[in-house]
Design an enzyme around this catalytic site. Structure first.
Site, PDB file in Angstrom:
ATOM      1  N   SER A 268     150.359  15.991 -24.325  1.00 24.90           N
ATOM      2  CA  SER A 268     150.852  17.184 -25.014  1.00 24.90           C
ATOM      3  C   SER A 268     149.730  18.194 -25.169  1.00 24.90           C
ATOM      4  O   SER A 268     148.571  17.916 -24.853  1.00 24.90           O
ATOM      5  CB  SER A 268     151.411  16.821 -26.392  1.00 24.90           C
TER       6      SER A 268
ATOM      7  N   GLU B 216     145.578  15.405 -23.603  1.00 23.12           N
ATOM      8  CA  GLU B 216     145.893  16.513 -24.500  1.00 23.12           C
ATOM      9  C   GLU B 216     145.375  17.822 -23.917  1.00 23.12           C
ATOM     10  O   GLU B 216     144.255  17.890 -23.412  1.00 23.12           O
ATOM     11  CB  GLU B 216     145.345  16.280 -25.905  1.00 23.12           C
ATOM     12  N   CYS B 217     146.230  18.814 -23.949  1.00 25.22           N
ATOM     13  CA  CYS B 217     145.923  20.177 -23.526  1.00 25.22           C
ATOM     14  C   CYS B 217     145.435  20.201 -22.069  1.00 25.22           C
ATOM     15  O   CYS B 217     146.242  20.127 -21.152  1.00 25.22           O
ATOM     16  CB  CYS B 217     144.918  20.810 -24.477  1.00 25.22           C
ATOM     17  N   GLY B 218     144.127  20.294 -21.830  1.00 22.48           N
ATOM     18  CA  GLY B 218     143.640  20.316 -20.456  1.00 22.48           C
ATOM     19  C   GLY B 218     144.080  19.107 -19.662  1.00 22.48           C
ATOM     20  O   GLY B 218     144.379  19.205 -18.468  1.00 22.48           O
TER      21      GLY B 218
END
Length: 445
Positions: free
Chosen positions: A418, A328-330
């Site tokens: 995501s 997620e994200c990073g």
């Protein structure tokens, strides 16, 4: 359960909540108390400083991410064995989702039946402090304002004027902090620099905060206020347990580049039978021995793009990893082809770059496909928090997660990636699904 507790709130962001809350945790710990640290909202950075101050994991309380009914159980779980709990609020006391106070500090204070201490930035005002505090004290009678801590007081005379005004308003002043540049904590594009990135400095800074609060606040009065909180009914949260699986090893990204995560995630994985091992993509050239699943949380990979790119052995191993990956994200950025022009793992067909635009907010998302963590049609409550973008951008119609006005993410039987941050305590079965995916014949061959 009887757990003395106090919520540290403010009229707005930037008033000094983190300074007072972290300093209070450190000061009470120095007194020999076992302090349970908590943070309202999805913040990952403040809990890192709370953990240094209290000597136990900082935990988040967020009615949006986990559901209102999980807030008290998660609080009781985190506060077990503690003498006192200190809960730092988020934004202004009554700021919630949209125009409501859902997931606000006030909402959490009501759920916990906890008294509130309001941190007020007293700079550039004196008597007006009383009018401001009066408004917050009377706005919602369900929220008990137990007192005020004045922050950024300029002089003895300034403090005297503020105290006199508040005395006339009938609100106790529980502390007054002078302006002190020595307690400054550096910031960058998403807020404070995480404690894990500046550990020695952070430890010293937290120690200074504890000393500042100890000499500037009435600790006895604050503890008495916390002890005035009533019995809190409820049962502590427990992660669903399963027999240990000697073959299940979940590698969780850590180190300075990947600092965003919730303590309950590792607890859920361990309870589901896995051994959790930390891998630092800045330093470790291989995944832990026997890794069957990989969790790549958020953080600041954009600040370490050169170092991450230079660790080619680990990038190659992640690119070829046969087991399930939750990113997620990073973690999404790390799985892409490039980050600000530096080669990354190449697992996803996207290039990431820093932008000047902050994407921030809660999301009510629907999963459009089965993946390592999701099932088609399931609803998830998450949040976004980044200043990066990926190219090509995901068409919401093809994204793993879809919400009003947008969508994002890649999915597959062994992948969930995501920008959406989830709290697994609010997404039942997430840890078990990740482990189930890792037990497929194609993974354990």
């Amino acid at each position: 359960m009887v757990i003395p507790r106090i919520v540290v709130a403010a009229p707005s962001s930037g008033a000094g909540k983190t300074t007072v809350a972290t300093g209070l945790m450190a000061a009470l710990r120095s007194r020999g108390m076992a302090v349970s640290p908590h943070k309202v909202g999805p913040d990952y950075i403040d809990p890192g400083y709370h953990a240094l101050a209290a000597g136990r994991p900082g935990r988040n309380l967020d009615p949006w991410l986990t559901g209102e009914d999980q807030v008290v159980p998660l609080f009781l779980h985190g506060a077990a064995g503690g003498d006192i709990a200190v809960v730092e609020g988020v934004m202004g006391l009554f700021d919630g989702v949209g125009a409501s106070d859902l997931a606000s500090t006030a909402h959490v204070a009501r759920l916990l039946s906890a008294p509130v201490v309001l941190v007020v930035d007293a700079s550039r005002q004196s008597g007006s402090v009383a009018a401001l505090v009066h408004g917050f004290a009377t706005f919602d009678p369900r929220v008990r304002l137990g007192g005020v801590v004045l922050n950024r007081v300029g002089s003895d005379r300034h403090e005297e004027l503020c105290r006199s005004a508040l005395a006339a308003a009938g609100v106790p002043v529980l502390g007054a902090l002078r302006r002190d540049e020595a307690v400054f904590t550096p910031s960058r594009h998403l807020g404070l620099v995480p404690a894990a990135e500046r550990e020695a400095e952070a430890v010293a800074g937290v120690r200074r905060l504890g000393a500042l609060v100890a000499r500037s606040c009435d600790l006895d009065a604050l503890v008495a206020l916390a002890r005035s909180a009533p019995v809190l009914p409820g049962v502590p949260w427990e992660p669903p347990a399963a027999p240990p699986d000697p073959h299940a090893v979940v590698a969780v990204a850590g180190g300075a580049a990947f600092t965003f995560g919730y303590a309950e995630h590792a607890e859920l994985l361990r309870a589901a039978g896995a051994r959790v091992a930390v891998v630092d993509p800045l330093r470790d050239e291989a995944l832990p021995e026997g890794t069957t699943a990989l969790v790549l949380g958020g953080g600041f990979p954009e600040a370490y793009a050169d170092e991450l790119s230079a660790n080619e052995p680990l990038r190659r191993q992640v690119a070829a990893f046969p087991g399930p990956i939750a990113a997620e994200c990073g973690g999404l950025l790390y799985l892409g082809e490039e980050l600000d022009g530096r080669p990354m793992c190449g697992r996803l067909p996207v290039r990431a770059r820093m932008t000047g635009r902050l994407t921030l907010g809660y999301r009510a998302a629907v999963a459009t496909a089965d993946s390592a963590l999701t099932r088609t049609g399931e609803r998830f409550h998450g949040h976004e928090f980044h200043r990066t973008a990926v190219e090509p951008a995901r068409d919401p119609a093809a994204a793993l997660f879809r919400w009003d006005g947008g969508g994002d993410g890649f999915g597959g039987p062994l992948l969930t990636a995501s920008y959406l941050h989830l709290h697994w305590a609010g997404a039942p079965g997430t840890a078990q699904r990740l482990l189930s995916s890792s037990r497929s014949p194609s993974v354990r061959r």
